[in-house]
Design an enzyme around this catalytic site. Structure first.
Site, PDB file in Angstrom:
ATOM      1  CB  SER A  94      -0.895  -0.007   1.246  1.00  0.00           C
ATOM      2  OG  SER A  94      -1.488   1.248   1.458  1.00  0.00           O
ATOM      3  CE1 TYR A 124      -4.108  -2.491   4.791  1.00  0.00           C
ATOM      4  CE2 TYR A 124      -3.648  -0.163   4.473  1.00  0.00           C
ATOM      5  CZ  TYR A 124      -3.836  -1.419   3.952  1.00  0.00           C
ATOM      6  OH  TYR A 124      -3.759  -1.618   2.593  1.00  0.00           O
ATOM      7  CE  LYS A 178      -1.675  -4.588   3.090  1.00  0.00           C
ATOM      8  NZ  LYS A 178      -1.893  -5.927   2.501  1.00  0.00           N
TER       9      LYS A 178
END
Length: 338
Positions: A125, A150, A154
């Site tokens: 991302s 989150y 990643k």
């Protein structure tokens, strides 16, 4: 190639299946269905003209379950979509995000290694750039301080996978840093189907347009952008799906580690997206300006030249196709897959 697609019943995974088959590949899907619906796979099979897509309802943290899948199939590569992905939810449930995204990926990679499958395309991302040091963002831009769990999952998993490859150069690791996927398949049969209140802009716009929600909240109109609202790089999900097919070329040439931005290189503001939706589809979208959200940045869009140069890939769809296809999906499926 025969590809294991984890999270293949989800939004990006289902669209990627169509493009994989169109390019002559085959796939097996593993998905725990926590944020997806098996109806998407039935519709994918319908679109590509096969009886069914091989599917196993297995959680990637379930080592025995994954081992059983690998015992039945020999895979050339894995495209790894299976991850929790809501920024706000990750702040509320950090343990769940670290467990699913990180622990699950560690199990997956171990099982892949056990069965000699050492090629992986990983869904990363643009959040790994944090508040980016340069705009447009190139792959050489330093990774930043992530603002939510989150994003950290990643960023950490990118490092894990690069360390795995460094220790064993039989591995090929392709990291695709997504910007903001929107849109839906041209058929209107598959699209983004969020559980509960959407966390992303476009499904919220379409749910307001279809009457499921009263208005759109626009978080902040005082950013240093052309209209004060946040600017992002929105990419049509079919373009993104084709980016994964193109990424297989890097694996075929034994790339080692390849990192690519998946975006258009154009920034659109929140109000640009709203106004384009209204203009193209002729449907009003009431909105209300709200305070900025913590952690949001003003502008984030990429330079996608590396993917074009090395993979022969570039986005083909513009903002009009993005809003048109998003609305077709929502209009024809007001309750999603339900």
């Amino acid at each position: 190639m025969k590809i294991l697609v984890t999270g293949g019943a989800g939004y990006i995974g289902s669209h990627t299946l169509i493009e994989l088959y169109a390019a002559g590949h085959t796939a097996v899907v593993v998905d725990n269905l926590s944020n997806s619906n098996p109806e998407s796979l039935r519709r994918v099979a319908e679109i590509i003209g096969v009886d069914e897509i091989p599917f196993y309802q297995v959680d990637i943290r379930d080592k025995a379950g994954l081992e059983s899948v690998f015992a039945e199939h020999t895979f050339d590569a894995c495209i790894h979509f299976a991850g929790l992905k809501a920024v706000g939810e990750s702040v509320e449930k950090p343990l769940e995000y670290y467990d699913n995204n990180i622990a699950g990926t560690l199990v997956l990679v171990e099982v892949m290694r056990n069965h000699g499958c050492k090629n992986i395309i990983f869904s990363s991302s643009a959040t790994v750039y944090g508040d980016p040091e340069e705009i447009p963002i190139t792959e050489n831009c330093p990774k930043g301080v992530c603002t939510n769990p989150y994003g950290w999952t990643k960023s950490m998993l990118e490092q894990v996978l690069m360390d795995v490859q460094k220790a064993d150069n039989e591995w090929n690791v392709v990291i695709l840093r997504y910007f903001n996927p929107v849109g839906a398949h041209l058929s209107g049969r598959i699209g983004e189907n969020p559980n509960g209140v959407p966390n992303n802009l476009m499904p919220y716009i379409t749910q307001v347009a279809v009457g499921k929600r009263a208005e759109l909240g626009v978080f902040g109109n005082d950013y240093p952008t052309h209209d004060g609202t946040g600017v992002r790089d929105y990419i049509h999900v079919v373009d993104l799906a084709n980016g994964h097919v193109a990424a297989l070329k890097a694996i075929e040439r034994n790339c080692g580690v390849g990192i690519y931005n998946m975006g258009t290189g154009h920034g659109y503001s929140v109000l640009d997206m709203v106004n384009a939706f209204v203009k193209v589809n002729g449907v009003e979208v009431p909105y209300n300006i709200k305070p900025r959200r913590t952690g949001d940045i003003a502008t984030c869009y990429c330079n996608p030249a590396k993917a074009k140069d090395e993979l022969g890939w570039e986005a083909k769809f513009g903002i009009e196709e993005m809003v048109r296809d998003s609305w077709r999906w929502q209009r024809e499926n007001p309750e999603g897959y339900d």
